[in-house]
Design a protein around this motif. Structure first.
Motif, PDB file in Angstrom:
ATOM      1  N   PHE A 175       0.863  -1.440   0.208  1.00  0.00           N
ATOM      2  CA  PHE A 175       0.098  -0.037   0.137  1.00  0.00           C
ATOM      3  C   PHE A 175       0.754   1.426   0.058  1.00  0.00           C
ATOM      4  O   PHE A 175       0.703   2.124  -0.514  1.00  0.00           O
ATOM      5  CB  PHE A 175      -0.926   0.025   1.336  1.00  0.00           C
ATOM      6  N   GLN A 176       2.003   1.217   0.760  1.00  0.00           N
ATOM      7  CA  GLN A 176       2.997   2.209   0.791  1.00  0.00           C
ATOM      8  C   GLN A 176       3.290   2.598  -0.774  1.00  0.00           C
ATOM      9  O   GLN A 176       3.463   3.837  -1.156  1.00  0.00           O
ATOM     10  CB  GLN A 176       4.275   1.925   1.462  1.00  0.00           C
ATOM     11  N   ASP A 177       3.498   1.544  -1.567  1.00  0.00           N
ATOM     12  CA  ASP A 177       3.987   1.721  -2.988  1.00  0.00           C
ATOM     13  C   ASP A 177       2.838   2.531  -3.796  1.00  0.00           C
ATOM     14  O   ASP A 177       3.044   3.391  -4.742  1.00  0.00           O
ATOM     15  CB  ASP A 177       4.269   0.466  -3.971  1.00  0.00           C
ATOM     16  N   LEU A 178       1.590   2.047  -3.364  1.00  0.00           N
ATOM     17  CA  LEU A 178       0.402   2.972  -3.986  1.00  0.00           C
ATOM     18  C   LEU A 178       0.390   4.454  -3.515  1.00  0.00           C
ATOM     19  O   LEU A 178       0.247   5.443  -4.353  1.00  0.00           O
ATOM     20  CB  LEU A 178      -0.767   2.278  -3.301  1.00  0.00           C
ATOM     21  N   ALA A 179       0.749   4.571  -2.478  1.00  0.00           N
ATOM     22  CA  ALA A 179       0.610   5.902  -1.779  1.00  0.00           C
ATOM     23  C   ALA A 179       1.820   6.934  -2.540  1.00  0.00           C
ATOM     24  O   ALA A 179       1.730   7.967  -2.885  1.00  0.00           O
ATOM     25  CB  ALA A 179       0.649   5.988  -0.194  1.00  0.00           C
ATOM     26  N   GLN A 180       2.989   6.056  -2.590  1.00  0.00           N
ATOM     27  CA  GLN A 180       4.123   7.022  -3.280  1.00  0.00           C
ATOM     28  C   GLN A 180       3.685   7.501  -4.583  1.00  0.00           C
ATOM     29  O   GLN A 180       4.106   8.331  -5.228  1.00  0.00           O
ATOM     30  CB  GLN A 180       5.358   6.287  -3.065  1.00  0.00           C
ATOM     31  N   PHE A 181       3.151   6.406  -5.272  1.00  0.00           N
ATOM     32  CA  PHE A 181       2.886   6.851  -6.700  1.00  0.00           C
ATOM     33  C   PHE A 181       1.763   7.847  -6.853  1.00  0.00           C
ATOM     34  O   PHE A 181       2.028   8.594  -7.765  1.00  0.00           O
ATOM     35  CB  PHE A 181       2.267   5.348  -7.460  1.00  0.00           C
ATOM     36  N   THR A 182       0.766   7.897  -6.228  1.00  0.00           N
ATOM     37  CA  THR A 182      -0.548   8.589  -6.412  1.00  0.00           C
ATOM     38  C   THR A 182      -0.070  10.221  -5.708  1.00  0.00           C
ATOM     39  O   THR A 182      -0.760  11.107  -6.322  1.00  0.00           O
ATOM     40  CB  THR A 182      -1.632   8.110  -5.722  1.00  0.00           C
ATOM     41  N   VAL A 183       0.737  10.143  -4.659  1.00  0.00           N
ATOM     42  CA  VAL A 183       1.143  11.688  -4.174  1.00  0.00           C
ATOM     43  C   VAL A 183       1.596  12.373  -5.098  1.00  0.00           C
ATOM     44  O   VAL A 183       1.291  13.582  -4.966  1.00  0.00           O
ATOM     45  CB  VAL A 183       1.663  11.381  -2.870  1.00  0.00           C
ATOM     46  N   LEU A 184       2.248  12.026  -6.046  1.00  0.00           N
ATOM     47  CA  LEU A 184       3.211  12.930  -6.687  1.00  0.00           C
ATOM     48  C   LEU A 184       2.243  13.290  -8.129  1.00  0.00           C
ATOM     49  O   LEU A 184       2.681  13.809  -9.054  1.00  0.00           O
ATOM     50  CB  LEU A 184       4.473  12.073  -7.177  1.00  0.00           C
TER      51      LEU A 184
END
Length: 377
Positions: A175-184
């Motif tokens: 889920f951290q990968d998902l957050a890092q992708f979307t936040v940018l």
């Protein structure tokens, strides 16, 4: 909202962040240079006039400069702290010439230059490895625990229990990968592969743009998917696995930096987001106010930034030297002095222009322009 730290706390925090990182970066150059038999004439923390220092038995001058925004190692045979070759080094006595940077083989010179950025990455790996051992590694799967009403995820038809296999062509392991992708990527429309009840299907989603304000009043725009994870899963990490965990975390941070830089270059993000020393100082104080874990984590992020920036192929930076060495390896001879001179001038102009830009941005971020406008008005 947490009250911003005072001026002196900010200065102390900035020194704790930047000072050790600059020292260790230059120490990487120095140690590998010594290992290769190169004499160091000077090791400086800071630029400009010396305010304190001493000379060791090897003839190296260890000193502090009055402008504490970097540092350098000046090797024998260098014309200046940027390691520009001295044209007169061939006129040196044979014994002295053997100890110069220019007398080393191509691979040795490249190794000496590369040692600084590598040291920065190693520092971050060690910090993240220590955090992994202390707190564990976040292994929460990229599974939708909750879909927010009227969110991009809801509009795309995502449901609780859906597993996000990939988004934007990038595999989502956690889920951290998902957050890092979307936040940018606020406002971006990206493809997505979703697994539901054992079957996968393709979808497209337009990410939202969330305008947020942190506890110090700093404002950000972040990409938003509109989902929450299920229960967080933290996996304990032992000493043997910690370095690999640290490397993965540094790799993920580097990927986010490259994504952000690419978006600025292509115009998808504003150059106003670029920050410099003043913003680093401001954020150093804020992270110190949050506690030592936050400050140490921030040190790791700045260390990765320093390593990454120094590897950019800009003359006067480590990456610029490595670029010239790559040309030398292909051509079989060094780049001519005339071309080097113009490259160094261009590199200096680019660095000065960037410094002016980020300083302007920093002054805007800390409210200087708004304050001046209020006084004038």
């Amino acid at each position: 909202m947490i009250q911003s730290p005072g001026f002196f706390v900010t200065i102390i925090a900035f020194a704790l962040v930047l000072g050790p990182l600059v020292f260790l970066h230059e120490l990487g150059h120095y140690l590998v240079g010594r290992w290769c038999g190169v004499k160091a004439d000077a090791f400086s923390i800071g630029f400009g006039r010396e305010i304190a220092g001493f000379t060791d038995k090897r003839g190296t001058r260890w000193k502090f400069g009055w402008l504490p925004l970097g540092g350098y190692v000046k090797f024998a045979g260098d014309m200046n702290p940027a390691s520009k070759p001295d044209a007169d080094w061939l006129a040196l006595p044979a014994e002295e010439r053997r100890q110069t940077f220019q007398a080393r083989s191509l691979w040795q010179r490249a190794l000496i230059v590369l040692a600084g950025p590598v040291m920065n990455f190693l520092i971050a790996i060690l910090i993240f490895a220590a955090f992994a051992m202390t707190y564990g590694v976040d292994r929460t799967p990229a599974v939708v625990g909750q879909v927010m009403p009227e969110s991009p995820a809801a509009a795309a038809g995502l449901k609780q229990g859906d597993a996000i296999v990939s988004i934007g062509g990038r595999q989502m392991d956690t889920f951290q990968d998902l957050a890092q992708f979307t936040v940018l990527r606020p406002g971006a429309t990206v493809p997505m592969v979703v697994e539901r009840d054992g079957e996968t299907f393709d979808a497209r989603i337009t990410l939202g743009a969330a305008h947020e304000e942190d506890r110090f009043g700093n404002r950000y725009t972040r990409g938003q998917l509109g989902v929450a994870s299920g229960p967080r899963v933290y996996e304990p990490v032992g000493l043997a696995e910690a370095p690999a965990a640290g490397i993965r975390l540094v790799g993920g941070t580097l990927r986010s930096m490259i994504d952000g830089l690419g978006q600025i270059i292509t115009g998808r993000r504003s150059v106003d987001e670029l920050g410099g020393p003043l913003r680093i100082a401001q954020m150093s104080g804020q992270q110190m106010a949050l506690g030592w874990p936050a400050l140490i984590s921030f040190i790791a992020l700045i260390s990765i930034n320093l390593g990454f920036i120094n590897l950019l192929p800009v003359p006067m930076l480590d990456g610029g030297h490595l670029f010239f060495y790559a040309i030398e390896a292909v051509r079989g001879r060094p780049v001519g002095p005339g071309a080097m001179e113009w490259a160094y001038r261009g590199g200096l102009a680019a660095i000065l222009a960037l410094f002016l830009l980020v300083t302007f941005n920093d002054l805007d971020a800390i409210g200087v322009w708004r304050h001046l406008a209020g006084l004038i008005g």
